[in-house]
Design an enzyme around this catalytic site. Structure first.
Site, PDB file in Angstrom:
ATOM      1  N   ASN A  69       0.841  -1.188   0.000  1.00  0.00           N
ATOM      2  CA  ASN A  69       0.000   0.000   0.000  1.00  0.00           C
ATOM      3  C   ASN A  69       0.872   1.231   0.000  1.00  0.00           C
ATOM      4  O   ASN A  69       1.989   1.230   0.511  1.00  0.00           O
ATOM      5  CB  ASN A  69      -0.963   0.010   1.196  1.00  0.00           C
ATOM      6  CG  ASN A  69      -0.370   0.703   2.414  1.00  0.00           C
ATOM      7  OD1 ASN A  69      -0.404   1.931   2.537  1.00  0.00           O
ATOM      8  ND2 ASN A  69       0.218  -0.094   3.301  1.00  0.00           N
ATOM      9  N   LEU A  73      -0.813   8.265   4.237  1.00  0.00           N
ATOM     10  CA  LEU A  73      -1.305   8.989   5.416  1.00  0.00           C
ATOM     11  C   LEU A  73      -2.383  10.020   5.111  1.00  0.00           C
ATOM     12  O   LEU A  73      -2.403  11.093   5.696  1.00  0.00           O
ATOM     13  CB  LEU A  73      -0.129   9.636   6.157  1.00  0.00           C
ATOM     14  CG  LEU A  73       0.915   8.633   6.658  1.00  0.00           C
ATOM     15  CD1 LEU A  73       2.127   9.356   7.209  1.00  0.00           C
ATOM     16  CD2 LEU A  73       0.340   7.693   7.704  1.00  0.00           C
ATOM     17  N   CYS A 129       6.612   5.292   8.665  1.00  0.00           N
ATOM     18  CA  CYS A 129       5.802   5.154   7.456  1.00  0.00           C
ATOM     19  C   CYS A 129       6.679   5.304   6.225  1.00  0.00           C
ATOM     20  O   CYS A 129       7.314   6.331   6.030  1.00  0.00           O
ATOM     21  CB  CYS A 129       4.692   6.186   7.395  1.00  0.00           C
ATOM     22  SG  CYS A 129       3.713   5.962   5.902  1.00  0.00           S
ATOM     23  N   LYS A 164       6.246   2.993  17.288  1.00  0.00           N
ATOM     24  CA  LYS A 164       6.092   1.974  16.243  1.00  0.00           C
ATOM     25  C   LYS A 164       7.325   1.949  15.351  1.00  0.00           C
ATOM     26  O   LYS A 164       7.701   2.957  14.759  1.00  0.00           O
ATOM     27  CB  LYS A 164       4.852   2.257  15.407  1.00  0.00           C
ATOM     28  CG  LYS A 164       4.565   1.172  14.371  1.00  0.00           C
ATOM     29  CD  LYS A 164       3.160   1.286  13.826  1.00  0.00           C
ATOM     30  CE  LYS A 164       2.856   0.187  12.831  1.00  0.00           C
ATOM     31  NZ  LYS A 164       1.480   0.286  12.331  1.00  0.00           N
ATOM     32  N   ILE A 190       5.750  -5.004  13.412  1.00  0.00           N
ATOM     33  CA  ILE A 190       6.512  -4.149  12.547  1.00  0.00           C
ATOM     34  C   ILE A 190       5.588  -3.329  11.646  1.00  0.00           C
ATOM     35  O   ILE A 190       4.465  -3.755  11.359  1.00  0.00           O
ATOM     36  CB  ILE A 190       7.473  -4.991  11.639  1.00  0.00           C
ATOM     37  CG1 ILE A 190       6.695  -6.005  10.808  1.00  0.00           C
ATOM     38  CG2 ILE A 190       8.548  -5.642  12.452  1.00  0.00           C
ATOM     39  CD1 ILE A 190       7.531  -6.773   9.788  1.00  0.00           C
ATOM     40  N   THR A 192       5.306  -1.684   7.740  1.00  0.00           N
ATOM     41  CA  THR A 192       5.445  -2.417   6.478  1.00  0.00           C
ATOM     42  C   THR A 192       6.878  -2.389   5.947  1.00  0.00           C
ATOM     43  O   THR A 192       7.657  -1.480   6.243  1.00  0.00           O
ATOM     44  CB  THR A 192       4.507  -1.826   5.418  1.00  0.00           C
ATOM     45  OG1 THR A 192       4.742  -0.415   5.346  1.00  0.00           O
ATOM     46  CG2 THR A 192       3.057  -2.081   5.779  1.00  0.00           C
ATOM     47  N   GLY A 216       0.801  -8.295   5.399  1.00  0.00           N
ATOM     48  CA  GLY A 216       0.109  -9.564   5.174  1.00  0.00           C
ATOM     49  C   GLY A 216       0.989 -10.755   5.517  1.00  0.00           C
ATOM     50  O   GLY A 216       2.144 -10.598   5.938  1.00  0.00           O
ATOM     51  N   GLY A 243       1.076  -9.782   9.407  1.00  0.00           N
ATOM     52  CA  GLY A 243       0.520 -10.977   8.784  1.00  0.00           C
ATOM     53  C   GLY A 243      -0.322 -11.866   9.668  1.00  0.00           C
ATOM     54  O   GLY A 243      -0.574 -13.023   9.328  1.00  0.00           O
TER      55      GLY A 243
END
Ligand code: FAD
Ligand code: FMN
Ligand code: FES
Lengths: 303, 257
Positions: A69, A73, A129, A164, A190, A192, A216, A243
């Site tokens: 993705n 944001l 991000c 994060k 985590i 991505t 995922g 995931g």
């Protein structure tokens, strides 16, 4: 029925299943399908100080056992969230985690200040991000900058601060330690993994942003490894994700040392994923003869 | 109300060249559906994390059924099209806004390729004796949706094997010049929609376009399916194809970028 409840940084959760930021909006759409009060918490879509429009389409690409993705944001800004969405969320008997993101250290600090007098239960600082060029990831790569921003934002926060972490680094455990030393109340991991998807027929990128973040089941082994490694280094709670699709996946993260877990992409495959995982984790505990799910945390047998 | 359910496959059969008709027993979805809405189908192999958005071609609240027309494009739609009668498939729906005729008395319908399917659904609901429909197909072998149409249909094809060798906008424009409609409803490939949009804006005809975008959640939560929406004052924002659409007013959609 096993006891799934826990206290995370002083906040009571009825179970350790939390909807992951960016996959659950502010909870309204999923609440049309089921009572979101069934899950432990919701980390809301990443908030910024000012509204953000996000990246142009296409923002989504499917990949083997996962997806990329590059939403970038898109959000209405922290003040709009506080006025229009938070009051509703707070009626829902679910822990509300405000996921915040900024482009400067000052923006992060201002958001912590703006959120301080609200009913938000925890802050999750996204310094990871990969989808905004000037975005928070700049703060999330080097341990020194993780330390500096955590220290600064912690000083402004009234709520427990979760940091994060991004997996797109040489050694995530150093960043976990840096966050802990700077006063973080917990870490979540985590975010991505950076990747791209190629349309070979058109010979072009699928994502307009070129790069996107992989999530995922494809990332699960990597995420488990990073949680396992980090749990050995830090003593603050870890919220694991990457995931998770079933109650057993959630249990795997807990065995590796996570006290709670977040569920993201699975909400797309199965819109009932979060409440289903709660039930499955309960069934798993029962099968294992575990009375309180927290007994699982960090009990993985290693070779 | 949207529901996520295991729908039983009543039929899965060829509809035209490169197109499969899937009839599902899904009473909870069929009972609250509207034309222009879609469903999110789980790929029946437990390996694909994203569902596939598919428009309703028809629905029957009494019988509890809905009909879909699916073009096997990649692995996901291929697997969905190889379902057999008696099997079940997980579907979430009905989703999105739909077409809305409002006060319009004379509606022109324009569909291209697989985009004819949702137009058939809109025709079932909104076509009257004043309505006209215009379908474009690659060739005669790809054509469908014409025999039971509730109004006059003019079909064209890319190769001239069906009707005129033309784009669907040609007969549409001719009909508009003969008699201006109150509303146009269109679905098809992006270039076709852009052409219909241009006609509608130039001739000042209200027009609804059904758009496609890659989707994550399909219910409005992830902001994965954005389309650029422009206000009369030139300001713009992104809206969600899955929740604010897939049907949008042609006046507000930026078809390019
Ligand atoms: C609202 C809406 C209604 C639709 N209605 C129909 C219909 O009635 N019949 C039909 O045959 N097709 C329809 N489509 C297109 C259909 O969803 C795609 O062809 C399908 O998702 C492709 O999946 P795949 O696995 O076969 O292809 P792949 O290319 O392997 O898919 C990879 C990923 O990209 C996504 N994707 C690829 N192409 C599209 C596309 N055009 N639109 C959205 N996502 C895409 C897939 O969902 C998947 O996540 C519709 C799309 C939308 C958005
Ligand atoms: C569509 C989408 C949007 C996301 N947006 C955010 C975000 O705004 N802030 C954030 O911290 N993480 C965001 N993430 C990352 C997830 O919260 C999570 O870390 C990641 O997806 C791994 O979990 P999963 O494999 O269960 O999805 C997003 C993920 C996806 C798929
Ligand atoms: S697909 Fe998630 S918002 Fe549209």
């Amino acid at each position: 029925m096993a006891d799934l409840s826990l206290e995370l940084c002083g906040v009571k959760l009825k179970n350790p299943i939390i909807a992951a930021s960016g996959t659950f909006g502010f909870g309204r759409e999923f609440d049309e399908l089921y009572d979101i009060g069934q899950i432990g918490g919701i980390s809301v879509k990443g908030l910024s100080l000012k509204p953000r429009t996000g990246n142009p389409p296409s923002r989504i690409a499917e990949t083997p056992s996962g997806m990329l993705n590059s939403v970038g944001l898109q959000n209405p800004g922290v003040r709009s969230f506080i006025d229009n969405d938070l009051p509703w969320l707070l009626t829902k008997d679910v822990a509300v985690i405000a996921n915040i993101t900024g482009t400067t250290m000052d923006e992060y600090c201002q958001m912590a200040q703006v959120l301080a007098p609200t009913g938000v239960h925890m802050l999750e600082m996204n310094i990871s991000c990969p989808n905004v060029h000037e975005g928070g990831v700049a703060f999330g790569v080097k341990p020194e900058s993780v330390y500096a921003i955590t220290k600064a934002v912690k000083a402004e926060s009234r709520q427990p601060l979760i940091v994060k972490l991004t997996p797109n680094v040489a050694d995530i455990t150093e960043n976990a330690l840096a966050a802990q030393e700077a006063g973080a109340d917990a870490i979540s991991m985590i975010n991505t993994l950076t990747g791209i998807a190629v349309d070979v027929n058109k010979r072009r990128m699928i994502l307009h942003n070129n790069t996107g973040g992989l999530s995922g089941p494809a990332v699960r082994p990597v995420a488990l490894h990073m949680v396992w490694q980090s749990a050995k280094k830090v003593s603050i709670p870890i919220i694991g994700m990457g995931g998770i699709e079933t109650g057993e996946d959630a249990a795997a993260f807990m065995l590796c040392g996570a006290q709670a877990v977040m569920v993201g992409t699975a909400n797309f495959t199965d819109p009932f994923a979060c409440p289903r995982i709660v039930k499955e984790l309960d069934a798993y505990c029962e099968k294992q003869g575990v009375k309180n799910a927290q007994e699982l945390v960090g009990t993985l047998q290693e070779y | 109300m949207m529901r996520d359910m295991d729908a039983r496959v009543l039929a899965c059969e060829p509809l035209a060249e490169g197109l499969t008709r899937l009839i599902l027993y899904a009473p909870e979805i069929a009972s609250s559906a509207k034309p222009g809405q879609f469903v999110q189908m789980l790929v029946p192999d437990n390996a694909h994390v994203l569902r596939r958005p598919i428009s309703l071609m028809a629905y029957d609240p009494q019988a509890g059924t809905m009909t879909l027309a699916i073009q096997p494009k990649g692995r996901g739609t291929e697997l969905i099209c190889s379902l057999k009668a008696g099997q079940t498939v997980r579907v979430l729906g009905p989703l999105g806004t739909g077409f809305d005729a409002g006060e319009a008395k004379k509606v022109y319908f324009a569909g291209g390729g697989v985009g004819v399917a949702p137009i058939c659904c809109a025709m079932d609901a909104f076509a009257n004796e004043h309505a006209r429909a215009f379908f474009g197909f690659r060739s005669a072998a790809y054509a469908y949706g014409m025999t039971q149409a509730p109004c006059a249909v003019t079909a064209v094809s890319d190769d001239g094997t069906l009707g005129e060798k033309a784009l669907v906008t040609k007969p549409l424009l001719a009909a508009i010049h003969a008699k201006k409609p109150d509303l146009i409803m269109a679905c098809g490939p992006a270039p076709m929609l852009a052409a219909v949009q241009k006609i509608a804006l130039e001739l000042d005809i209200p027009c609804q376009l059904s758009l496609e975008e890659r989707m994550g959640c399909g219910i409005g939560a992830c902001l994965g399916c954005n389309v650029k929406i422009v206000a009369p004052d030139g300001s713009w924002c992104y809206k969600r194809v899955c929740k604010d659409g897939p049907v949008f007013d042609a006046k507000e959609v930026a078809m390019h970028g």
